[in-house]
Design a protein around this motif. Structure first.
Motif, PDB file in Angstrom:
ATOM      1  N   SER A 129      41.194  12.161  61.291  1.00 66.57           N
ATOM      2  CA  SER A 129      40.689  11.633  62.560  1.00 66.57           C
ATOM      3  C   SER A 129      39.186  11.863  62.670  1.00 66.57           C
ATOM      4  N   VAL A 130      38.721  13.018  62.204  1.00 68.13           N
ATOM      5  CA  VAL A 130      37.282  13.305  62.207  1.00 68.13           C
ATOM      6  C   VAL A 130      36.559  12.393  61.232  1.00 68.13           C
ATOM      7  N   PHE A 131      37.166  12.166  60.081  1.00 61.60           N
ATOM      8  CA  PHE A 131      36.564  11.285  59.077  1.00 61.60           C
ATOM      9  C   PHE A 131      36.399   9.869  59.623  1.00 61.60           C
ATOM     10  N   TYR A 132      37.435   9.336  60.263  1.00 61.90           N
ATOM     11  CA  TYR A 132      37.339   7.993  60.856  1.00 61.90           C
ATOM     12  C   TYR A 132      36.281   7.957  61.957  1.00 61.90           C
ATOM     13  N   PHE A 136      33.108   5.475  61.634  1.00 66.56           N
ATOM     14  CA  PHE A 136      33.387   4.305  62.458  1.00 66.56           C
ATOM     15  C   PHE A 136      32.182   3.368  62.402  1.00 66.56           C
ATOM     16  N   PRO A 137      32.395   2.043  62.441  1.00 65.98           N
ATOM     17  CA  PRO A 137      31.272   1.107  62.269  1.00 65.98           C
ATOM     18  C   PRO A 137      30.053   1.362  63.154  1.00 65.98           C
ATOM     19  N   THR A 138      30.246   1.946  64.346  1.00 68.76           N
ATOM     20  CA  THR A 138      29.086   2.221  65.205  1.00 68.76           C
ATOM     21  C   THR A 138      28.797   3.713  65.324  1.00 68.76           C
ATOM     22  N   ALA A 139      29.251   4.507  64.363  1.00 71.53           N
ATOM     23  CA  ALA A 139      29.044   5.954  64.426  1.00 71.53           C
ATOM     24  C   ALA A 139      27.599   6.354  64.160  1.00 71.53           C
ATOM     25  N   TYR A 140      26.738   5.423  63.793  1.00 73.28           N
ATOM     26  CA  TYR A 140      25.310   5.754  63.651  1.00 73.28           C
ATOM     27  C   TYR A 140      24.706   6.140  64.994  1.00 73.28           C
ATOM     28  N   PHE A 141      25.373   5.813  66.099  1.00 66.72           N
ATOM     29  CA  PHE A 141      24.902   6.266  67.409  1.00 66.72           C
ATOM     30  C   PHE A 141      25.124   7.763  67.597  1.00 66.72           C
ATOM     31  N   LEU A 142      25.895   8.383  66.693  1.00 72.12           N
ATOM     32  CA  LEU A 142      26.037   9.835  66.710  1.00 72.12           C
ATOM     33  C   LEU A 142      24.841  10.510  66.050  1.00 72.12           C
ATOM     34  N   TYR A 358      43.203   3.950  53.134  1.00 69.27           N
ATOM     35  CA  TYR A 358      42.195   3.270  52.311  1.00 69.27           C
ATOM     36  C   TYR A 358      41.619   2.061  53.036  1.00 69.27           C
ATOM     37  N   VAL A 359      42.455   1.337  53.726  1.00 69.91           N
ATOM     38  CA  VAL A 359      41.970   0.171  54.481  1.00 69.91           C
ATOM     39  C   VAL A 359      40.986   0.606  55.552  1.00 69.91           C
ATOM     40  N   PHE A 360      41.368   1.607  56.351  1.00 69.81           N
ATOM     41  CA  PHE A 360      40.481   2.095  57.404  1.00 69.81           C
ATOM     42  C   PHE A 360      39.169   2.610  56.807  1.00 69.81           C
ATOM     43  N   SER A 361      39.276   3.394  55.751  1.00 69.45           N
ATOM     44  CA  SER A 361      38.090   4.026  55.159  1.00 69.45           C
ATOM     45  C   SER A 361      37.119   3.001  54.607  1.00 69.45           C
ATOM     46  N   ILE A 362      37.638   2.041  53.848  1.00 66.01           N
ATOM     47  CA  ILE A 362      36.767   1.038  53.224  1.00 66.01           C
ATOM     48  C   ILE A 362      36.141   0.132  54.282  1.00 66.01           C
ATOM     49  N   ALA A 363      36.955  -0.324  55.229  1.00 65.33           N
ATOM     50  CA  ALA A 363      36.438  -1.215  56.272  1.00 65.33           C
ATOM     51  C   ALA A 363      35.400  -0.505  57.135  1.00 65.33           C
ATOM     52  N   PHE A 364      35.718   0.707  57.605  1.00 66.80           N
ATOM     53  CA  PHE A 364      34.798   1.436  58.466  1.00 66.80           C
ATOM     54  C   PHE A 364      33.495   1.758  57.740  1.00 66.80           C
ATOM     55  N   ALA A 365      33.602   2.303  56.532  1.00 65.95           N
ATOM     56  CA  ALA A 365      32.403   2.710  55.798  1.00 65.95           C
ATOM     57  C   ALA A 365      31.502   1.522  55.483  1.00 65.95           C
ATOM     58  N   PHE A 370      26.417  -1.246  56.942  1.00 69.21           N
ATOM     59  CA  PHE A 370      25.770  -2.505  57.320  1.00 69.21           C
ATOM     60  C   PHE A 370      25.050  -2.381  58.658  1.00 69.21           C
ATOM     61  N   PHE A 371      25.739  -1.864  59.651  1.00 66.82           N
ATOM     62  CA  PHE A 371      25.148  -1.755  60.988  1.00 66.82           C
ATOM     63  C   PHE A 371      24.059  -0.683  61.034  1.00 66.82           C
ATOM     64  N   THR A 372      24.206   0.372  60.228  1.00 71.09           N
ATOM     65  CA  THR A 372      23.159   1.394  60.167  1.00 71.09           C
ATOM     66  C   THR A 372      21.855   0.802  59.674  1.00 71.09           C
ATOM     67  N   ILE A 373      21.945  -0.031  58.653  1.00 67.83           N
ATOM     68  CA  ILE A 373      20.747  -0.683  58.132  1.00 67.83           C
ATOM     69  C   ILE A 373      20.141  -1.604  59.188  1.00 67.83           C
ATOM     70  N   LEU A 374      20.970  -2.385  59.857  1.00 71.72           N
ATOM     71  CA  LEU A 374      20.459  -3.267  60.909  1.00 71.72           C
ATOM     72  C   LEU A 374      19.751  -2.466  61.994  1.00 71.72           C
ATOM     73  N   PHE A 375      20.392  -1.403  62.460  1.00 68.40           N
ATOM     74  CA  PHE A 375      19.837  -0.611  63.559  1.00 68.40           C
ATOM     75  C   PHE A 375      18.502   0.006  63.170  1.00 68.40           C
TER      76      PHE A 375
END
Length: 382
Positions: A129-132, A136-142, A358-365, A370-375
């Motif tokens: 749960s901590v890893f997800y 998470f796709p918008t976790a760069y806000f952390l 694996y699905v959650f990890s690959i999709a989220f990461a 991608f969004f980290t680079i954009l931000f």
């Protein structure tokens, strides 16, 4: 007892490793992307001081005012800027202070998330749960100087203390959360659900001396703790009144400057769907598809949470209503990050089938990168 403490320390250490490694990789990614794409020298503080982050810094530096451009920042509650201001006395800049507050809070939030998940799941699932949460796709806000980390620390700890029946601490955390983000008010119905559930559990064991003592303690502590949650919001209203002479000035500013006011959720949904036909391609992806996808993702989590724990369902539901009940949808992917029970739900799902992990990890990461680079490039990323 010693073994138990050692076991907990081991898992907390793993939590810290996960959190810090993800943060380090995100920082390396942001710097590398800037050097390659912009081909210019890099300033790490500037990379992460984007969009709303400078507003929090300005509030910390100058405070609230009813004049000039600074008056628009009353829509940002005061606790996060207050911590920035306090830490700025010991750091070279307000920008660095904002990053330190955000990152330190997110580390503590991750520890509390693990402890909360551990109440329902085995350690390995709680760690997932901590890893997800961290990828998470918008976790760069952390990482950035936003209030998300501080709010999540307070909201998660509030529910954790309520579930472990430490209601005084739950009330304190709830009060501080509503002074950080107005969506902290969603904790109130969630806490009520926890109180009712604990009340039912006490009645099932009503013949024991311990159960009777527990009921006597909760008779006043729990309701007072829930009422305390409103105090942070009340302090924010008093701030509005002190600055503008109107306790609800933030609502007027939202309408007049930010062009947002209350509307049923489907108004924002139809607006996002309609935007697909007239917006530019980048906006179609980031303002239309992303907003719609994350909204439906939240709805799916609300439905699943009904089977998992009703207080989690209530918190997600009220939070979702709060950030979708507006004239147009914006930043829903970021707001979804604050729905912390989601990560516990995902961990409970993935423990049943490894393929989901694996699905959650690959999709989220992938989208996190991608969004980290954009931000950090200064592009719109929620």
């Amino acid at each position: 007892m010693v073994v138990g403490n050692a076991r907990e320390r081991k898992w907390i250490l793993e939590v810290l490793v996960v959190v810090l490694v993800v943060k380090l990789l995100a920082l390396v990614l942001s710097v590398s992307a800037w050097l390659v794409i912009q081909n210019q020298p890099v300033d790490l503080l500037s990379l992460w001081n984007r969009w709303d982050a400078p507003h929090y810094v300005d509030i910390a530096r100058y405070g609230y005012t009813a004049a000039g451009e600074q008056r628009f920042f009353i829509v940002f509650p005061p606790l996060f800027p207050l911590f920035i201001r306090l830490l700025a006395f010991a750091t070279p800049s307000y920008e660095l202070a904002a990053l330190l507050v955000s990152n330190f809070a997110s580390v503590l939030a991750s520890v509390y998330l693990f402890k909360l998940a551990r109440l329902d799941l085995p350690e390995s699932a709680a760690l997932r749960s901590v890893f997800y949460f961290c990828i998470f796709p918008t976790a760069y806000f952390l990482i950035a100087g936003y209030s998300e980390s501080l709010f999540l620390l307070l909201a998660i700890s509030c529910i954790y203390y309520a579930r472990t029946r430490r209601w005084a601490l739950a009330g304190l955390a709830g009060m501080l959360s509503t002074a950080t983000r107005l969506t902290g008010l969603a904790l109130v119905p969630a806490l009520l659900c926890e109180l009712l559930q604990q009340h039912a559990q006490n009645h099932r064991g009503q013949g024991s001396y311990n159960a009777k003592a527990e009921r006597r303690k909760q008779k006043w502590r729990a309701p007072m703790a829930i009422l305390m949650t409103f105090l942070g919001f009340l302090a924010y209203l008093m701030l509005n009144f002190a600055v503008f002479g109107d306790a609800f000035a933030f609502m007027s500013i939202e309408r007049e400057h930010w062009f947002k006011h209350f509307a049923p959720p489907w108004v924002g949904l139809f607006g996002a769907m309609h935007g697909i036909f007239w917006r530019e391609p980048a906006e179609v992806v980031l303002i239309c598809f992303a907003e719609i996808f994350f909204a439906f993702f939240a709805v799916a989590c609300i439905v699943y949470a009904m089977k998992f724990r009703i207080s989690y369902c209530i918190y997600i539901l009220f939070s979702f209503i709060a950030f979708t009940s507006t004239t147009f949808w914006l930043s829903i992917p970021r707001y979804t990050l604050s729905l912390f029970p989601v990560f516990i739900l995902l961990a409970s799902l993935s423990k049943r089938k490894d393929v989901l992990h694996y699905v959650f990890s690959i999709a989220f990461a992938s989208f996190f990168a991608f969004f980290t680079i954009l931000f950090t490039q200064g592009r719109w990323a929620f």
